[in-house]
Motif scaffolding. Sequence first.
Motif, PDB file in Angstrom:
ATOM      1  N   ASN A  22       0.827  -1.216   0.000  1.00 52.04           N
ATOM      2  CA  ASN A  22       0.000   0.000   0.000  1.00 52.04           C
ATOM      3  C   ASN A  22       0.861   1.267   0.000  1.00 52.04           C
ATOM      4  O   ASN A  22       0.740   2.121   0.895  1.00 52.04           O
ATOM      5  N   ARG A  74      -1.470  -4.608  -2.713  1.00 47.08           N
ATOM      6  CA  ARG A  74      -2.473  -3.550  -2.606  1.00 47.08           C
ATOM      7  C   ARG A  74      -3.766  -4.079  -2.002  1.00 47.08           C
ATOM      8  O   ARG A  74      -4.411  -4.988  -2.552  1.00 47.08           O
ATOM      9  N   SER A  75      -4.177  -3.507  -0.874  1.00 47.35           N
ATOM     10  CA  SER A  75      -5.430  -3.899  -0.231  1.00 47.35           C
ATOM     11  C   SER A  75      -6.617  -3.408  -1.054  1.00 47.35           C
ATOM     12  O   SER A  75      -6.631  -2.270  -1.526  1.00 47.35           O
ATOM     13  N   SER A  76      -7.607  -4.266  -1.218  1.00 45.46           N
ATOM     14  CA  SER A  76      -8.798  -3.871  -1.974  1.00 45.46           C
ATOM     15  C   SER A  76      -9.590  -2.807  -1.226  1.00 45.46           C
ATOM     16  O   SER A  76     -10.319  -2.016  -1.845  1.00 45.46           O
ATOM     17  N   ASP A  95      -8.662   0.207   1.489  1.00 43.93           N
ATOM     18  CA  ASP A  95      -7.609   0.945   2.191  1.00 43.93           C
ATOM     19  C   ASP A  95      -8.171   2.321   2.499  1.00 43.93           C
ATOM     20  O   ASP A  95      -8.472   3.096   1.585  1.00 43.93           O
ATOM     21  N   ASP A 147      -6.459   5.049  -4.313  1.00 41.62           N
ATOM     22  CA  ASP A 147      -6.067   4.341  -5.534  1.00 41.62           C
ATOM     23  C   ASP A 147      -5.218   5.198  -6.467  1.00 41.62           C
ATOM     24  O   ASP A 147      -4.491   4.666  -7.314  1.00 41.62           O
ATOM     25  N   LEU A 169       1.512  -6.605  -9.452  1.00 46.84           N
ATOM     26  CA  LEU A 169       0.544  -6.149  -8.459  1.00 46.84           C
ATOM     27  C   LEU A 169      -0.220  -7.339  -7.886  1.00 46.84           C
ATOM     28  O   LEU A 169      -0.785  -8.146  -8.632  1.00 46.84           O
ATOM     29  N   THR A 226      -3.274  -8.264  -5.244  1.00 48.03           N
ATOM     30  CA  THR A 226      -4.405  -7.704  -4.498  1.00 48.03           C
ATOM     31  C   THR A 226      -4.612  -8.462  -3.190  1.00 48.03           C
ATOM     32  O   THR A 226      -4.608  -9.692  -3.161  1.00 48.03           O
ATOM     33  N   GLU A 257      -7.250  -9.197  -0.460  1.00 50.09           N
ATOM     34  CA  GLU A 257      -8.711  -9.141  -0.347  1.00 50.09           C
ATOM     35  C   GLU A 257      -9.233  -9.061   1.082  1.00 50.09           C
ATOM     36  O   GLU A 257     -10.406  -8.762   1.292  1.00 50.09           O
TER      37      GLU A 257
END
Length: 247
Positions: free
Chosen positions: A114, A187-189, A191, A196, A213, A215, A217
């Motif tokens: 993130n 990357r947290s879905s 945050d 983004d 990348l 994800t 979840e």
Amino acid sequence: MALAFRSEGHGDLARVGVAVCHGFTGSPVSMQGWSDYLAQEGFAVNMPLLAGHGTTWQELSKTPWEHWYRDFEASYLELAARCDTVFVAGMSMGGALALRVAALHPVAGVAVVNPGLTFSDPRAKYSGLLKWLLKSVPAIGDDIKMTGISEEAYTRTPVAAVHELSQLFADTIARLPQVTAATLVFRSSVDHVVPDTSISLLKENLSNAELQLVTLENSYHVATMDNDAPLIFSQSADFFRRNIHAL
């Protein structure tokens, strides 16, 4: 409060280092699990406590962003002096610092969680003015989906430090084309801290590096302490192993 962490490597990975960086208003607490995992796997690990952190938000309000970078760069350089290969890793602001190191030094790879390059709060763009009118705002810490977990971040966010952070972000974005090392982004879905637009800017400006990348979840911003932490730990270690001979 967790302090700086340093571990000698062992086994086949003894001379492979990972410099790890915590985020804005946080401390090594948020990255201790990741650092411990990498150390147990055999990597040499350095994780500093950044200037202005781990004390008081008032102290952070007096700390220029260059001091945060200086502390993380020093951790990288110390590893580079004793290792054949060095990677950088970070979360949130630590991700920006890791990317800046990668732009300026020969790292073998970058793993970030993130990573912050932009702000969710629209007031941040006015922080250079607001810092004279407003000393602090409510904390941004502990955005963690798992209950009962705390990263022990500051209870207030100093506005002057937000202004410094905005300068770090701008500088790092400008340097992204200089990054050539393979980059792994978790990357947290969901945050609630980093928007983004940070990931969009990273994709747009990381023009000379391979970008992967992943994800997450089931985690919020502080994913290194959340439900997806085991995935971050194992996949980053595999990424480092794959790129040991990247340079």
